[in-house]
Design a protein around this motif. Sequence first.
Motif, PDB file in Angstrom:
ATOM      1  N   LYS A  85      -0.974  50.259  47.691  1.00 52.50           N
ATOM      2  CA  LYS A  85      -1.042  49.709  49.048  1.00 52.50           C
ATOM      3  C   LYS A  85       0.359  49.470  49.598  1.00 52.50           C
ATOM      4  O   LYS A  85       1.325  49.314  48.850  1.00 52.50           O
ATOM      5  CB  LYS A  85      -1.805  48.370  49.043  1.00 52.50           C
ATOM      6  CG  LYS A  85      -3.281  48.495  48.754  1.00 52.50           C
ATOM      7  CD  LYS A  85      -3.935  47.119  48.710  1.00 52.50           C
ATOM      8  CE  LYS A  85      -3.862  46.413  50.042  1.00 52.50           C
ATOM      9  NZ  LYS A  85      -4.551  45.119  50.023  1.00 52.50           N
ATOM     10  N   LYS A  86       0.420  49.440  50.932  1.00 57.78           N
ATOM     11  CA  LYS A  86       1.641  49.050  51.636  1.00 57.78           C
ATOM     12  C   LYS A  86       1.476  47.598  52.083  1.00 57.78           C
ATOM     13  O   LYS A  86       0.577  47.283  52.860  1.00 57.78           O
ATOM     14  CB  LYS A  86       1.876  49.976  52.839  1.00 57.78           C
ATOM     15  CG  LYS A  86       2.252  51.390  52.453  1.00 57.78           C
ATOM     16  CD  LYS A  86       2.586  52.260  53.656  1.00 57.78           C
ATOM     17  CE  LYS A  86       1.356  52.685  54.390  1.00 57.78           C
ATOM     18  NZ  LYS A  86       1.652  53.676  55.459  1.00 57.78           N
ATOM     19  N   SER A  95       6.980  46.359  51.511  1.00 63.55           N
ATOM     20  CA  SER A  95       6.928  46.697  50.093  1.00 63.55           C
ATOM     21  C   SER A  95       5.769  47.638  49.816  1.00 63.55           C
ATOM     22  O   SER A  95       4.863  47.833  50.639  1.00 63.55           O
ATOM     23  CB  SER A  95       6.790  45.442  49.223  1.00 63.55           C
ATOM     24  OG  SER A  95       7.857  44.556  49.454  1.00 63.55           O
ATOM     25  N   LEU A  96       5.830  48.181  48.621  1.00 65.41           N
ATOM     26  CA  LEU A  96       4.760  49.045  48.117  1.00 65.41           C
ATOM     27  C   LEU A  96       4.243  48.406  46.831  1.00 65.41           C
ATOM     28  O   LEU A  96       5.018  48.104  45.923  1.00 65.41           O
ATOM     29  CB  LEU A  96       5.302  50.448  47.839  1.00 65.41           C
ATOM     30  CG  LEU A  96       4.291  51.525  47.446  1.00 65.41           C
ATOM     31  CD1 LEU A  96       3.413  51.870  48.630  1.00 65.41           C
ATOM     32  CD2 LEU A  96       5.017  52.772  46.957  1.00 65.41           C
ATOM     33  N   ARG A 114       9.332  53.844  53.118  1.00 66.96           N
ATOM     34  CA  ARG A 114       8.157  53.449  52.349  1.00 66.96           C
ATOM     35  C   ARG A 114       7.017  54.443  52.528  1.00 66.96           C
ATOM     36  O   ARG A 114       6.274  54.737  51.578  1.00 66.96           O
ATOM     37  CB  ARG A 114       7.714  52.044  52.782  1.00 66.96           C
ATOM     38  CG  ARG A 114       6.502  51.521  52.019  1.00 66.96           C
ATOM     39  CD  ARG A 114       6.092  50.143  52.471  1.00 66.96           C
ATOM     40  NE  ARG A 114       5.678  50.120  53.868  1.00 66.96           N
ATOM     41  CZ  ARG A 114       5.080  49.084  54.450  1.00 66.96           C
ATOM     42  NH1 ARG A 114       4.871  47.967  53.749  1.00 66.96           N
ATOM     43  NH2 ARG A 114       4.727  49.112  55.716  1.00 66.96           N
ATOM     44  N   ASN A 115       6.858  54.975  53.739  1.00 72.07           N
ATOM     45  CA  ASN A 115       5.763  55.914  53.997  1.00 72.07           C
ATOM     46  C   ASN A 115       5.900  57.196  53.171  1.00 72.07           C
ATOM     47  O   ASN A 115       4.914  57.750  52.687  1.00 72.07           O
ATOM     48  CB  ASN A 115       5.707  56.270  55.485  1.00 72.07           C
ATOM     49  CG  ASN A 115       5.261  55.106  56.336  1.00 72.07           C
ATOM     50  OD1 ASN A 115       4.528  54.233  55.857  1.00 72.07           O
ATOM     51  ND2 ASN A 115       5.676  55.078  57.590  1.00 72.07           N
ATOM     52  N   PHE A 118       4.921  56.379  49.604  1.00 74.40           N
ATOM     53  CA  PHE A 118       3.483  56.107  49.544  1.00 74.40           C
ATOM     54  C   PHE A 118       2.674  57.397  49.587  1.00 74.40           C
ATOM     55  O   PHE A 118       1.730  57.586  48.802  1.00 74.40           O
ATOM     56  CB  PHE A 118       3.084  55.183  50.701  1.00 74.40           C
ATOM     57  CG  PHE A 118       1.600  54.956  50.809  1.00 74.40           C
ATOM     58  CD1 PHE A 118       0.960  54.059  49.973  1.00 74.40           C
ATOM     59  CD2 PHE A 118       0.854  55.651  51.749  1.00 74.40           C
ATOM     60  CE1 PHE A 118      -0.404  53.859  50.064  1.00 74.40           C
ATOM     61  CE2 PHE A 118      -0.515  55.456  51.847  1.00 74.40           C
ATOM     62  CZ  PHE A 118      -1.143  54.555  51.009  1.00 74.40           C
TER      63      PHE A 118
END
Length: 445
Positions: A85-86, A95-96, A114-115, A118
């Motif tokens: 999850k983000k 955060s991840l 982050r994307n 992810f």
Amino acid sequence: MISKYFTREVSPSDFESVALEGDLNSELMNEDIRIHSWPCSYYLDTSKQWVSGRLSLTPVAIKFTAGKTGELLVNFHLSSISEIKKESSNLIFSSLTILEKNTKHWFSSLQPSRNVVFNILEHFWREQLLSSQGAEAAALQTTKGKELTGLLTGSQKRLEDTAKVLHYQGEQFDSIMRGLNKIEGDMDVADRLLTELESPSWWPFSSKLWKAPLETKPKETATVSDSKNQEGIIIKIPVIITHRTDSNVKPGKLTLFASGLEIRDCNSQVIHRFESKDVDDIRVHTPYEITVRQRFIGKPDTSYRLLSAKMPEVIPILEMQFSKKIQFLEDALGFAGAGKSPQVDLGTSIWQAATGLLGGVVQPSSPVGCREGMDSDHVQLQKQEKISQEEAKELKQILKKLKGLALETEAELERQDEALDSITTSVDRATLNIDKQNRRMKKLT
């Protein structure tokens, strides 16, 4: 050609050793290959602080190594992940989080974004789950017959893919022949026109006084269908698409045709289609990542970087289809070497195992394995029970299909050899005719 494989007697132990060796090589390759790594920070719960380092992804696991000490702080299998999850830490930092069994791991300050991290982690996690579910379902009823059926089915699919590419190549040869026939027809028209100019009908000494023009032969118009609508799909896989910058990452699909390849987004909208002639080079960075590029003069090149957990299934087809354009970089050289030699051994072992195992079912009285001691009959019975009559019938059907495909491929290759000879002859004849007509036109001028 194929019947020669059925004359050898091989025990099932040969099949087991080949399969075991392939599994060990696959595990070693998966442990050594690093698909991607990103600089980031990891929240160490024991000391209640963030530790900078690198987050690494392999085909089977996720690892985090501390930057200063080089200590491996995180190492767990993809199949043990429950959720990715983000989230936000302390309502500030993006955060991840990765939920592994009952432990929640926090990663922050991910670069380039982050994307990006992810999307890549989620892709490989999902593919690992799908493959694990399939393996668990197959493991419920795992027998030698089912293992051998799976191997033969994979060989059949590979041969079918090769046949599609070969069929498309034959269509190209046919198109070339139609073009050469049209050139010969045009040269006949040019010959008649030059003959009229060299000796016009109104000239008193002409041998063709008031001669009516010759009737032209009706030409057969070949109906060319839209190959894009009729061509079959060789393979389609989910991919992570990177275009130009590393931050521009999104999920999509890669579809491989006999005439090229197509990249679509997650909404099935076409992002770009590469025809075979448009592809200038394909670079294999790792067994899971490639770059497809088309060069231009005076404007930027069109380049897409594709990452997928199923890329090892596509690379052999690309290597066959773009043999002169594909390039294996340093991290993929081991995969290139391993992708060639084991295939030959694997193909031989399939036929050998098929011979030995089918022999044990069709001829129960014949010995399979060793005959030592008082338990030889019991050993034979156990080995014979590994394949049922239904599985033997299924294996025979697959072998018949493989034989039919091999014979059709051989016939198509012979036809294309004849077509190449005809193309060579037609090109030489057309070259001579063009030179002859050029000399006649120079005399007229």
